[in-house]
Design a protein around this motif. Structure first.
Motif, PDB file in Angstrom:
ATOM      1  N   PRO A  49      72.580  77.174  41.445  1.00  0.00           N
ATOM      2  CA  PRO A  49      71.382  77.116  42.329  1.00  0.00           C
ATOM      3  C   PRO A  49      70.359  75.845  42.347  1.00  0.00           C
ATOM      4  O   PRO A  49      69.742  75.438  43.154  1.00  0.00           O
ATOM      5  CB  PRO A  49      70.606  78.293  41.975  1.00  0.00           C
ATOM      6  CG  PRO A  49      71.556  79.351  41.238  1.00  0.00           C
ATOM      7  CD  PRO A  49      72.649  78.177  40.811  1.00  0.00           C
ATOM      8  N   ARG A  50      70.404  75.346  41.000  1.00  0.00           N
ATOM      9  CA  ARG A  50      69.539  74.429  40.816  1.00  0.00           C
ATOM     10  C   ARG A  50      69.755  73.023  41.597  1.00  0.00           C
ATOM     11  O   ARG A  50      69.157  72.341  42.214  1.00  0.00           O
ATOM     12  CB  ARG A  50      69.220  73.875  39.235  1.00  0.00           C
ATOM     13  CG  ARG A  50      68.750  74.927  38.418  1.00  0.00           C
ATOM     14  CD  ARG A  50      68.753  74.506  37.015  1.00  0.00           C
ATOM     15  NE  ARG A  50      70.383  74.925  36.707  1.00  0.00           N
ATOM     16  CZ  ARG A  50      70.611  74.887  35.670  1.00  0.00           C
ATOM     17  NH1 ARG A  50      69.978  74.760  34.672  1.00  0.00           N
ATOM     18  NH2 ARG A  50      72.021  75.082  35.260  1.00  0.00           N
ATOM     19  N   ARG A  51      71.388  72.908  41.538  1.00  0.00           N
ATOM     20  CA  ARG A  51      71.794  71.765  42.390  1.00  0.00           C
ATOM     21  C   ARG A  51      71.583  71.989  43.832  1.00  0.00           C
ATOM     22  O   ARG A  51      71.392  71.129  44.768  1.00  0.00           O
ATOM     23  CB  ARG A  51      73.705  71.650  42.208  1.00  0.00           C
ATOM     24  CG  ARG A  51      73.912  70.641  42.694  1.00  0.00           C
ATOM     25  CD  ARG A  51      75.585  70.430  42.777  1.00  0.00           C
ATOM     26  NE  ARG A  51      76.164  71.901  42.860  1.00  0.00           N
ATOM     27  CZ  ARG A  51      76.469  72.376  44.261  1.00  0.00           C
ATOM     28  NH1 ARG A  51      76.338  71.575  45.217  1.00  0.00           N
ATOM     29  NH2 ARG A  51      77.028  73.196  44.245  1.00  0.00           N
ATOM     30  N   ILE A  52      71.749  73.345  44.307  1.00  0.00           N
ATOM     31  CA  ILE A  52      71.559  73.373  45.673  1.00  0.00           C
ATOM     32  C   ILE A  52      70.205  73.302  46.086  1.00  0.00           C
ATOM     33  O   ILE A  52      70.020  72.583  47.299  1.00  0.00           O
ATOM     34  CB  ILE A  52      71.923  74.892  45.925  1.00  0.00           C
ATOM     35  CG1 ILE A  52      73.611  75.211  45.963  1.00  0.00           C
ATOM     36  CG2 ILE A  52      71.617  75.481  47.573  1.00  0.00           C
ATOM     37  CD1 ILE A  52      74.015  76.588  45.876  1.00  0.00           C
ATOM     38  N   VAL A  53      69.293  73.748  45.296  1.00  0.00           N
ATOM     39  CA  VAL A  53      67.809  73.474  45.659  1.00  0.00           C
ATOM     40  C   VAL A  53      67.395  71.834  45.714  1.00  0.00           C
ATOM     41  O   VAL A  53      66.822  71.327  46.653  1.00  0.00           O
ATOM     42  CB  VAL A  53      66.818  74.317  44.848  1.00  0.00           C
ATOM     43  CG1 VAL A  53      65.470  73.644  44.957  1.00  0.00           C
ATOM     44  CG2 VAL A  53      66.928  75.850  45.164  1.00  0.00           C
ATOM     45  N   ARG A  54      68.041  71.368  44.762  1.00  0.00           N
ATOM     46  CA  ARG A  54      67.858  69.764  44.498  1.00  0.00           C
ATOM     47  C   ARG A  54      68.669  69.152  45.845  1.00  0.00           C
ATOM     48  O   ARG A  54      67.974  68.113  46.701  1.00  0.00           O
ATOM     49  CB  ARG A  54      68.383  69.200  43.402  1.00  0.00           C
ATOM     50  CG  ARG A  54      68.219  67.840  43.053  1.00  0.00           C
ATOM     51  CD  ARG A  54      68.816  67.122  41.901  1.00  0.00           C
ATOM     52  NE  ARG A  54      68.991  68.444  40.573  1.00  0.00           N
ATOM     53  CZ  ARG A  54      70.013  68.770  40.209  1.00  0.00           C
ATOM     54  NH1 ARG A  54      71.487  68.151  40.728  1.00  0.00           N
ATOM     55  NH2 ARG A  54      70.179  69.551  39.115  1.00  0.00           N
ATOM     56  N   GLU A  55      69.636  69.369  46.433  1.00  0.00           N
ATOM     57  CA  GLU A  55      70.487  68.872  47.424  1.00  0.00           C
ATOM     58  C   GLU A  55      69.453  69.207  48.681  1.00  0.00           C
ATOM     59  O   GLU A  55      69.601  68.288  49.651  1.00  0.00           O
ATOM     60  CB  GLU A  55      71.712  69.091  47.523  1.00  0.00           C
ATOM     61  CG  GLU A  55      72.468  68.549  46.614  1.00  0.00           C
ATOM     62  CD  GLU A  55      73.878  69.205  46.688  1.00  0.00           C
ATOM     63  OE1 GLU A  55      74.276  69.998  47.522  1.00  0.00           O
ATOM     64  OE2 GLU A  55      74.786  68.895  45.926  1.00  0.00           O
TER      65      GLU A  55
ATOM     66  N   LEU B 250      66.267  69.980  49.065  1.00  0.00           N
ATOM     67  CA  LEU B 250      65.020  68.868  48.827  1.00  0.00           C
ATOM     68  C   LEU B 250      65.373  67.372  49.145  1.00  0.00           C
ATOM     69  O   LEU B 250      64.367  66.799  49.717  1.00  0.00           O
ATOM     70  CB  LEU B 250      64.209  69.038  47.558  1.00  0.00           C
ATOM     71  CG  LEU B 250      63.586  70.474  47.252  1.00  0.00           C
ATOM     72  CD1 LEU B 250      63.140  70.491  45.770  1.00  0.00           C
ATOM     73  CD2 LEU B 250      62.882  70.699  48.172  1.00  0.00           C
ATOM     74  N   MET B 251      66.551  66.942  48.562  1.00  0.00           N
ATOM     75  CA  MET B 251      66.816  65.359  48.945  1.00  0.00           C
ATOM     76  C   MET B 251      67.111  65.359  50.457  1.00  0.00           C
ATOM     77  O   MET B 251      67.056  64.105  50.834  1.00  0.00           O
ATOM     78  CB  MET B 251      67.850  65.199  48.038  1.00  0.00           C
ATOM     79  CG  MET B 251      67.612  65.208  46.447  1.00  0.00           C
ATOM     80  SD  MET B 251      65.933  64.249  46.163  1.00  0.00           S
ATOM     81  CE  MET B 251      66.795  62.920  45.687  1.00  0.00           C
ATOM     82  N   ASP B 252      67.621  66.325  51.220  1.00  0.00           N
ATOM     83  CA  ASP B 252      68.119  66.306  52.540  1.00  0.00           C
ATOM     84  C   ASP B 252      66.858  65.837  53.377  1.00  0.00           C
ATOM     85  O   ASP B 252      67.056  65.602  54.456  1.00  0.00           O
ATOM     86  CB  ASP B 252      68.643  67.332  53.013  1.00  0.00           C
ATOM     87  CG  ASP B 252      70.086  67.654  52.302  1.00  0.00           C
ATOM     88  OD1 ASP B 252      70.479  66.442  51.984  1.00  0.00           O
ATOM     89  OD2 ASP B 252      70.815  68.625  52.588  1.00  0.00           O
ATOM     90  N   ASP B 253      65.679  66.337  52.961  1.00  0.00           N
ATOM     91  CA  ASP B 253      64.470  66.052  53.826  1.00  0.00           C
ATOM     92  C   ASP B 253      64.143  64.478  53.780  1.00  0.00           C
ATOM     93  O   ASP B 253      62.867  64.256  53.992  1.00  0.00           O
ATOM     94  CB  ASP B 253      63.263  66.905  53.276  1.00  0.00           C
ATOM     95  CG  ASP B 253      63.603  68.540  53.562  1.00  0.00           C
ATOM     96  OD1 ASP B 253      64.390  68.749  54.416  1.00  0.00           O
ATOM     97  OD2 ASP B 253      63.057  69.309  52.928  1.00  0.00           O
ATOM     98  N   ASP B 254      64.751  63.620  53.424  1.00  0.00           N
ATOM     99  CA  ASP B 254      64.239  62.337  53.522  1.00  0.00           C
ATOM    100  C   ASP B 254      64.199  61.723  54.820  1.00  0.00           C
ATOM    101  O   ASP B 254      63.591  60.755  55.059  1.00  0.00           O
ATOM    102  CB  ASP B 254      65.284  61.281  52.723  1.00  0.00           C
ATOM    103  CG  ASP B 254      65.506  61.583  51.289  1.00  0.00           C
ATOM    104  OD1 ASP B 254      64.503  62.153  50.528  1.00  0.00           O
ATOM    105  OD2 ASP B 254      66.509  61.284  50.664  1.00  0.00           O
ATOM    106  N   ASP B 255      64.822  62.290  55.970  1.00  0.00           N
ATOM    107  CA  ASP B 255      64.440  61.922  57.122  1.00  0.00           C
ATOM    108  C   ASP B 255      63.217  62.089  57.754  1.00  0.00           C
ATOM    109  O   ASP B 255      62.819  61.339  58.354  1.00  0.00           O
ATOM    110  CB  ASP B 255      65.738  62.662  57.987  1.00  0.00           C
ATOM    111  CG  ASP B 255      67.272  62.347  57.836  1.00  0.00           C
ATOM    112  OD1 ASP B 255      67.319  61.344  57.025  1.00  0.00           O
ATOM    113  OD2 ASP B 255      67.844  62.958  58.006  1.00  0.00           O
ATOM    114  N   ALA B 256      62.647  63.211  57.439  1.00  0.00           N
ATOM    115  CA  ALA B 256      61.204  63.704  57.849  1.00  0.00           C
ATOM    116  C   ALA B 256      60.496  63.555  56.971  1.00  0.00           C
ATOM    117  O   ALA B 256      60.532  63.614  55.839  1.00  0.00           O
ATOM    118  CB  ALA B 256      61.399  65.129  58.218  1.00  0.00           C
ATOM    119  N   PRO B 257      59.223  62.690  57.110  1.00  0.00           N
ATOM    120  CA  PRO B 257      58.078  62.418  56.079  1.00  0.00           C
ATOM    121  C   PRO B 257      57.541  63.779  55.676  1.00  0.00           C
ATOM    122  O   PRO B 257      57.275  64.374  56.367  1.00  0.00           O
ATOM    123  CB  PRO B 257      57.471  61.485  56.662  1.00  0.00           C
ATOM    124  CG  PRO B 257      57.508  61.628  58.110  1.00  0.00           C
ATOM    125  CD  PRO B 257      58.973  61.916  58.366  1.00  0.00           C
TER     126      PRO B 257
END
Length: 126
Positions: free
Chosen positions: A73-79, A81-88
């Motif tokens: 679950p920690r990796r899934i949440v981290r990924e 959160l990292m996917d939102d790099d496109d939108a500020p």
């Protein structure tokens, strides 16, 4: 799956020799070997039948990716959160528009929300 170490396996073998007896042990060993062979053949037949019925589009599927034991679950949440790099982020947008104006607007809207929503009140509470 089965957590048996070498010492436990040795104890099981000695108990089997004592309980079954040396004259019947080879027969039981042959039955166990045939059972394992039938199980292996059954699994291979089942796998080939599933591959046949699913068709060629599922030949390239990596089934290990779908194993629920590999999810963290920690990796899934981290990924996620990292996917939102496109939108500020909203904080980044506020900083781009002026930090003081953005924080003042955020304070005003939160004060307006507090004034508009009455505090919860329970007259039956002690």
């Amino acid at each position: 799956m089965i957590d048996i170490n070498g010492g436990e396996l040795l104890i099981i073998v000695v108990l089997a020799v004592l309980l079954i007896g040396p004259e019947r042990l080879p027969g039981y060993a042959a039955q166990l070997a045939s059972l394992v062979k039938r199980g292996k053949r059954l699994l291979q037949d089942t796998k080939s039948r599933v591959d046949t019925e699913l068709g060629p589009e599922f030949k390239d599927v990596d089934w290990s990716k779908l194993d629920p034991r590999q999810y963290d679950p920690r990796r899934i949440v981290r990924e996620a959160l990292m996917d939102d790099d496109d939108a500020p982020a909203p904080a980044a947008r506020a900083a781009a528009g002026g930090a003081a104006a953005g924080s003042a607007a955020a304070t005003a809207t939160s004060d307006e929300r507090r004034a508009a929503v009455p505090a919860p009140y329970d007259d039956e509470a002690t």
